[in-house]
Design an enzyme around this catalytic site. Sequence first.
Site, PDB file in Angstrom:
ATOM      1  N   ARG A 233       0.862  -1.180   0.000  1.00 36.40           N
ATOM      2  CA  ARG A 233       0.000   0.000   0.000  1.00 36.40           C
ATOM      3  C   ARG A 233       0.899   1.231   0.000  1.00 36.40           C
ATOM      4  O   ARG A 233       1.952   1.239   0.646  1.00 36.40           O
ATOM      5  CB  ARG A 233      -0.912   0.034   1.231  1.00 36.40           C
ATOM      6  CG  ARG A 233      -2.095  -0.910   1.161  1.00 36.40           C
ATOM      7  CD  ARG A 233      -3.151  -0.472   0.128  1.00 36.40           C
ATOM      8  NE  ARG A 233      -4.270  -1.395   0.034  1.00 36.40           N
ATOM      9  CZ  ARG A 233      -4.347  -2.423  -0.821  1.00 36.40           C
ATOM     10  NH1 ARG A 233      -3.355  -2.688  -1.649  1.00 36.40           N
ATOM     11  NH2 ARG A 233      -5.428  -3.186  -0.845  1.00 36.40           N
ATOM     12  N   GLU A 262      -2.513   7.838  -4.587  1.00 37.00           N
ATOM     13  CA  GLU A 262      -2.940   7.243  -5.860  1.00 37.00           C
ATOM     14  C   GLU A 262      -4.425   7.423  -6.156  1.00 37.00           C
ATOM     15  O   GLU A 262      -4.844   7.359  -7.313  1.00 37.00           O
ATOM     16  CB  GLU A 262      -2.592   5.749  -5.893  1.00 37.00           C
ATOM     17  CG  GLU A 262      -3.437   4.889  -4.946  1.00 37.00           C
ATOM     18  CD  GLU A 262      -3.116   3.398  -5.071  1.00 37.00           C
ATOM     19  OE1 GLU A 262      -1.929   3.044  -5.052  1.00 37.00           O
ATOM     20  OE2 GLU A 262      -4.076   2.601  -5.183  1.00 37.00           O
ATOM     21  N   HIS A 294      -1.091   0.386  -9.814  1.00 36.95           N
ATOM     22  CA  HIS A 294      -1.855  -0.581  -9.015  1.00 36.95           C
ATOM     23  C   HIS A 294      -2.443  -1.684  -9.900  1.00 36.95           C
ATOM     24  O   HIS A 294      -3.655  -1.926  -9.913  1.00 36.95           O
ATOM     25  CB  HIS A 294      -2.965   0.128  -8.227  1.00 36.95           C
ATOM     26  CG  HIS A 294      -3.303  -0.602  -6.955  1.00 36.95           C
ATOM     27  ND1 HIS A 294      -3.556   0.035  -5.777  1.00 36.95           N
ATOM     28  CD2 HIS A 294      -3.428  -1.932  -6.679  1.00 36.95           C
ATOM     29  CE1 HIS A 294      -3.825  -0.851  -4.837  1.00 36.95           C
ATOM     30  NE2 HIS A 294      -3.751  -2.051  -5.360  1.00 36.95           N
TER      31      HIS A 294
HETATM   32  P1  NAD Z   1      -1.293 -11.513   4.318  1.00 41.15           P
HETATM   33  O1  NAD Z   1      -2.221 -11.095   5.398  1.00 41.15           O
HETATM   34  O2  NAD Z   1      -1.313 -12.922   3.836  1.00 41.15           O
HETATM   35  O3  NAD Z   1       0.221 -11.178   4.753  1.00 41.15           O
HETATM   36  C1  NAD Z   1       0.596  -9.981   5.350  1.00 41.15           C
HETATM   37  C2  NAD Z   1       1.754 -10.296   6.288  1.00 41.15           C
HETATM   38  O4  NAD Z   1       2.225  -9.057   6.833  1.00 41.15           O
HETATM   39  C3  NAD Z   1       1.345 -11.187   7.478  1.00 41.15           C
HETATM   40  O5  NAD Z   1       2.207 -12.311   7.571  1.00 41.15           O
HETATM   41  C4  NAD Z   1       1.491 -10.262   8.683  1.00 41.15           C
HETATM   42  O6  NAD Z   1       1.905 -10.957   9.854  1.00 41.15           O
HETATM   43  C5  NAD Z   1       2.575  -9.310   8.180  1.00 41.15           C
HETATM   44  N1  NAD Z   1       2.637  -8.076   8.961  1.00 41.15           N
HETATM   45  C6  NAD Z   1       1.649  -7.420   9.613  1.00 41.15           C
HETATM   46  N2  NAD Z   1       2.139  -6.350  10.249  1.00 41.15           N
HETATM   47  C7  NAD Z   1       3.475  -6.322   9.994  1.00 41.15           C
HETATM   48  C8  NAD Z   1       4.530  -5.467  10.389  1.00 41.15           C
HETATM   49  N3  NAD Z   1       4.326  -4.421  11.187  1.00 41.15           N
HETATM   50  N4  NAD Z   1       5.778  -5.748   9.939  1.00 41.15           N
HETATM   51  C9  NAD Z   1       6.024  -6.818   9.144  1.00 41.15           C
HETATM   52  N5  NAD Z   1       5.053  -7.669   8.748  1.00 41.15           N
HETATM   53  C10 NAD Z   1       3.798  -7.415   9.158  1.00 41.15           C
HETATM   54  O7  NAD Z   1      -1.550 -10.500   3.110  1.00 41.15           O
HETATM   55  P2  NAD Z   1      -1.173 -10.696   1.568  1.00 41.15           P
HETATM   56  O8  NAD Z   1      -2.297 -11.333   0.858  1.00 41.15           O
HETATM   57  O9  NAD Z   1       0.194 -11.276   1.465  1.00 41.15           O
HETATM   58  O10 NAD Z   1      -1.138  -9.161   1.096  1.00 41.15           O
HETATM   59  C11 NAD Z   1      -0.184  -8.244   1.621  1.00 41.15           C
HETATM   60  C12 NAD Z   1      -0.581  -6.837   1.250  1.00 41.15           C
HETATM   61  O11 NAD Z   1      -0.429  -6.673  -0.170  1.00 41.15           O
HETATM   62  C13 NAD Z   1      -2.068  -6.510   1.495  1.00 41.15           C
HETATM   63  O12 NAD Z   1      -2.290  -6.076   2.800  1.00 41.15           O
HETATM   64  C14 NAD Z   1      -2.348  -5.437   0.487  1.00 41.15           C
HETATM   65  O13 NAD Z   1      -2.132  -4.181   1.112  1.00 41.15           O
HETATM   66  C15 NAD Z   1      -1.293  -5.654  -0.597  1.00 41.15           C
HETATM   67  N6  NAD Z   1      -1.882  -6.044  -1.878  1.00 41.15           N
HETATM   68  C16 NAD Z   1      -1.569  -5.319  -2.984  1.00 41.15           C
HETATM   69  C17 NAD Z   1      -2.090  -5.670  -4.225  1.00 41.15           C
HETATM   70  C18 NAD Z   1      -1.760  -4.921  -5.486  1.00 41.15           C
HETATM   71  O14 NAD Z   1      -2.444  -5.094  -6.505  1.00 41.15           O
HETATM   72  N7  NAD Z   1      -0.723  -4.097  -5.496  1.00 41.15           N
HETATM   73  C19 NAD Z   1      -2.966  -6.763  -4.313  1.00 41.15           C
HETATM   74  C20 NAD Z   1      -3.243  -7.502  -3.159  1.00 41.15           C
HETATM   75  C21 NAD Z   1      -2.704  -7.131  -1.954  1.00 41.15           C
END
Ligand code: NAD
Length: 336
Positions: A233, A262, A294
């Site tokens: 994000r 964005e 994005h």
């Molecule tokens: P997920 O919940 O499977 O994994 C997120 C991980 O981040 C978890 O293991 C969690 O423990 C960890 N985390 C939480 N707080 C943290 C911190 N302070 N420091 C380090 N790690 C921390 O989520 P995901 O499906 O892997 O997605 C991750 C992120 O990617 C989403 O939250 C979303 O913002 C982003 N995303 C972006 C797109 C895109 O099109 N660009 C698409 C999907 C998701």
Amino acid sequence: MDVTVYSTKPYDRQFLDAAATGQDLALHFLEARLTTDSAALARAGAVCAFVNDDLSAPVLRVLADRGVRLIALRSAGFNHVDLPVARDLGLHVARVPAYSPHAVAEHTMALILALNRRIHRAYNRVREGNFALDGLLGFDLHGKTVGIIGTGKIGEVLARILSGFGCRLLGHDPFPNPVCEALGMDYVGRDEILSRSDILSLHCPLTPETHHLIRDEVLPLLRPGMMLINTSRGAVVETQAVIRGLKEGVIGGLGLDVYEEEADLFFEDLSDQVLHDDVFARLLTFPNVLITGHQAFFTREAMTNIAETTVENLIAFRQSGRAPHEISVEMIAGKP
Ligand code: NAD
């Protein structure tokens, strides 16, 4: 059940219509983003929203007044929803927890490869008959140290891909992932991952804790010339700080699929308009910055899964008053 779908693009409609075929759902597609004004167009029932829709307290109040009971997000991230207010208003909020971690991890890899080998510059050069190699020097990924902050679903897939490239893996996550550990990932503290990574990729959710994780005060920790990739994000990175890092050469390459501001830019064709965002304009001037709007999620498989899970959330809610993928206030802290 009536479902008002905000921020609809033709591709959203195509995949949602296909997923909802034969289901007793009345989908009302609106191109408008959800704002305090457009919230007045919501019908009683459910609202379907995307990442740059406004789901702050004033909007939620309008939706609740109009008889909306479920907000079905077409995203995994839910940092844009005021969950405590939604709960107080009796609004249920559901999301698509996993639609294709491969889509985002593979796009992340595309950014790393393109930035490293300057594909974005080479493409233009060759088209103009310039076959010089100056300025296109890259490095072997093999043997490099890649830090992944957030080793959940997407971080894990990226770790598997990078492991195939022969990279050394560092991870930072309050909940270490056994699959990543089995790949040889070393879990380290925040400062250590910042200082040891040749490439740092962000895959944590946006929470109060991760807001501006990359900011001025951490720049001195980074390996000079490191590559920073953000497909999580926008606000996990403080853009002005990163611009300073690029100018000083601390950051040697920047790949972004998300950007703090964005919402006013991405998903629209603004090619005929003057760009008013000077910070974004500055980013575009660096030869070692590669930005996509994005699109990391945007594969056929992911769009199919987003539409099917959204319809699943809507149908289950209509039948039982609960959606299978509801978000609770406790999840704001980061881990489901
Ligand atoms: P997920 O919940 O499977 O994994 C997120 C991980 O981040 C978890 O293991 C969690 O423990 C960890 N985390 C939480 N707080 C943290 C911190 N302070 N420091 C380090 N790690 C921390 O989520 P995901 O499906 O892997 O997605 C991750 C992120 O990617 C989403 O939250 C979303 O913002 C982003 N995303 C972006 C797109 C895109 O099109 N660009 C698409 C999907 C998701």
